[in-house]
Write an enzyme that holds these catalytic residues in place. Sequence first.
Site, PDB file in Angstrom:
ATOM      1  CB  SER A 141      -0.870  -0.012   1.262  1.00  0.00           C
ATOM      2  OG  SER A 141      -1.475   1.244   1.492  1.00  0.00           O
ATOM      3  CE1 TYR A 154      -4.449  -2.347   4.923  1.00  0.00           C
ATOM      4  CE2 TYR A 154      -3.337  -0.227   4.666  1.00  0.00           C
ATOM      5  CZ  TYR A 154      -3.962  -1.334   4.112  1.00  0.00           C
ATOM      6  OH  TYR A 154      -4.103  -1.425   2.751  1.00  0.00           O
TER       7      TYR A 154
END
Length: 259
Positions: A141, A154
């Site tokens: 990401s 995350y």
Amino acid sequence: MRLENRIALITGAGRGIGRAIAEQYGREGARVAVADLTLESAQEAVEAIQQAGGTAMALAMDVTNEKAVEEGVKAIVDEWGRLDIAIANAGIQHIDPVHNLAYADWCKVLDVHLNGAFLVTRAALNEMYKTGSGCMLYMGSVHSMTASPLKSPYVTAKHGLLGLCRAVAKEGAEHGVSSNIICPGFVRTPLVEKQIPEQAKELGISEEEVIRDVMLKHTVDGKFTTLEDVAEVAVHLAAFPSAALTGQSIVVSHGWHMQ
């Protein structure tokens, strides 16, 4: 077709980014093992691939379960003889500030993203090393590079995947295995859709403001990254003909992060 007769495993491929990659791989000639937490979800993606003329098989796989991962990879090799490409894509999200974050929620996010990726990597490498070639891909990401509030587990997991990718690139080179990580910006998957109202509530702003002022604020054009964008990068990396492209992070984010 760029992936003709290649054998690919994609985790978390019942929906979202994983499914988009699986369907694109099928169109490019790969035989695709679609792994998801439930067999029903995986089978839906398999049917879509088959209806488009591709070849696929469904696997129920909890990536945090060592036995399930090992048995899933064995099933692929038993069916198709080898494993050429593995994509560690399965992931979850949890929204909370660090001071309110339950340890169980922290552990769950890291377990799926990071420990799951390790188990998939280890099982895949043991097969790839036998054939002297292979491609490991990770779904990172922009949060592999930077941080946002409310997403500490995350962000931590995605940073960890970057390190795992690079370590595999170093170790895998002598066995003909490349390793790269795809780092998308915000893609309107169910995972992201769920975050919009959660962040609106936590930040005390509207959902429209979350999209405009949080998610897309730093892009060059105010646009979401698409499933097709990410799938195209995943095909390109898997089809790349040499080890010149390994250990790299490929950011697909409309300029949100530039490196």
